[in-house]
Design an enzyme around this catalytic site. Structure first.
Site, short mmCIF file in Angstrom:
data_model
loop_
_atom_site.label_atom_id
_atom_site.label_comp_id
_atom_site.label_asym_id
_atom_site.label_seq_id
_atom_site.Cartn_x
_atom_site.Cartn_y
_atom_site.Cartn_z
N LYS A 166 0.80 -1.10 -0.09
CA LYS A 166 0.01 0.01 -0.03
C LYS A 166 0.63 1.34 0.10
O LYS A 166 1.93 1.40 0.63
CB LYS A 166 -0.84 0.04 1.20
CG LYS A 166 -1.91 1.16 1.33
CD LYS A 166 -3.05 0.79 2.31
CE LYS A 166 -4.17 2.22 2.20
NZ LYS A 166 -4.98 1.57 3.36
N HIS A 237 -9.37 -10.07 2.97
CA HIS A 237 -8.70 -9.36 4.06
C HIS A 237 -9.27 -9.81 5.55
O HIS A 237 -8.43 -9.31 6.46
CB HIS A 237 -9.44 -7.71 4.08
CG HIS A 237 -8.16 -6.67 4.35
ND1 HIS A 237 -7.28 -6.41 3.51
CD2 HIS A 237 -8.26 -5.80 5.51
CE1 HIS A 237 -6.69 -5.35 4.07
NE2 HIS A 237 -7.36 -5.20 5.41
N ARG A 240 -6.08 -11.50 6.90
CA ARG A 240 -5.01 -10.40 7.24
C ARG A 240 -5.63 -9.99 8.71
O ARG A 240 -4.75 -9.94 9.75
CB ARG A 240 -5.17 -9.25 6.42
CG ARG A 240 -4.25 -8.13 6.99
CD ARG A 240 -4.00 -7.17 5.74
NE ARG A 240 -3.64 -5.84 6.11
CZ ARG A 240 -2.27 -5.48 6.13
NH1 ARG A 240 -1.17 -6.49 5.92
NH2 ARG A 240 -1.99 -4.21 6.32
N TYR A 272 -6.86 -3.59 16.73
CA TYR A 272 -6.99 -5.11 16.64
C TYR A 272 -7.23 -5.25 18.28
O TYR A 272 -7.56 -6.47 18.48
CB TYR A 272 -5.91 -5.81 16.00
CG TYR A 272 -6.07 -5.91 14.49
CD1 TYR A 272 -6.87 -6.49 13.81
CD2 TYR A 272 -5.12 -5.05 13.79
CE1 TYR A 272 -6.85 -6.44 12.60
CE2 TYR A 272 -4.97 -5.03 12.50
CZ TYR A 272 -6.01 -5.46 11.84
OH TYR A 272 -6.10 -5.46 10.24
#
Length: 304
Positions: A166, A237, A240, A272
């Protein structure tokens, strides 16, 4: 050439924007999205986007909001337009007229280790299992998985080289021992099938000279989840997210996780902590330390 590309007015202007993104090593997917989003303005104005005024951009965003467009989509368009006006047109004054909208970030969907194992087992071929195992085992974004080449595997240092993550950033991702074994098996099978080459893509698409598409990877995850009986809404995702959450629950330092994920800001990784349930369960509440409740009395049998 797709219709949205043709809506960006002049070939020279479109190519200039693409060249600007290439210089900054933006991924192919980011480039496609940025060109598409600038084309939205061209369609809205009915004329080339380099003729837009500050009032045009203001009205464009007002109409976007009124049409019910989602906040993430609106903010993605702003990022594309800011790049276009700042770097391609050298009009930072117009870029400053664009605004992003703050919105509460939804908690990511995270799979349990058992669900991840079931999902990987439910894939229909070795290539698909290997690709999803890279997404989970190394914590890569879907576009990063798609753009991996065979030479990006560094088995001596047990690393995966992510050349164009990214924002065009380079980084090293971990290469677990079991994942290396799986990738070597995929290399052997892929060579037998004639689709794998030393200088080629790690996961070729329908044509071996092109990488697997991110859209195809989304379909693979959805189909595997359905076959595994997983009712959560999942995509590449999700793997991930699960990688980061499971590392956090296992006590890995959050700064290390930040580096592995390629996050520019620690606050992005810290998100997270909100879904790391195993970590929360390990915390002893100060209430428990007060010993307010009486200790349980031993049971006395009727016989004494």
């Amino acid at each position: 050439m797709s219709s949205y590309l043709s809506q960006v007015p002049a070939n020279s202007l479109r190519q200039r924007m693409i060249d600007d993104m290439n210089m900054r090593r933006y991924s192919r997917e980011t480039q496609r999205n940025y060109v598409r989003d600038v084309a939205r303005v061209a369609t809205y104005l009915g004329r080339p986007p380099d003729t837009a005024t500050a009032e045009d951009l203001r009205q464009f965003q007002i109409d976007q909001r009124a049409s019910g467009m989602g906040v993430p989509t609106m903010n993605s368009i702003v990022a594309a337009l800011r790049f276009f006006f700042t770097h391609t047109l050298d009009r930072p004054d117009l870029s400053r007229k664009l605004f992003t909208v703050k919105h509460p970030r939804a908690l990511p969907v995270v799979l349990s280790p058992d669900e991840v194992a079931r999902l990987l087992d439910a894939t229909t071929c070795l290539k698909h299992q290997a690709a999803l195992s890279v997404a989970y085992g190394a914590g890569l974004r879907v576009a990063e998985v798609a753009m991996l080449k065979v030479r990006d595997i560094d088995s001596e240092r047990m690393l995966l080289r992510v050349e164009r993550g990214k924002g065009g950033q380079y980084r090293n991702a971990i290469l677990p021992a079991d994942l290396l074994i799986l990738l070597r098996e995929w290399w052997r099978v892929g060579r037998q099938q004639g689709v794998m080459h030393a200088d080629g893509w790690l996961f070729p698409g329908q044509h071996e000279m092109k990488p697997i598409s991110t859209r195809h990877l989304h379909r693979i995850v959805a189909e595997a989840a359905r076959s595994a009986g997983i009712t959560k809404k999942v995509g590449p995702h999700t793997l991930r997210h699960s990688f980061a959450t499971h590392l956090l629950e296992d006590g890995v330092n959050i700064r290390v996780i930040q580096a592995l994920l390629g996050h520019a800001k620690l606050e992005t990784t810290a998100f997270y902590t909100k879904v790391a349930t195993r970590t929360a369960r390990a915390v002893i509440s100060p209430l428990d330390k007060l010993a307010l409740l009486p200790a349980p009395q031993p049971q006395v049998s009727p016989d004494g």
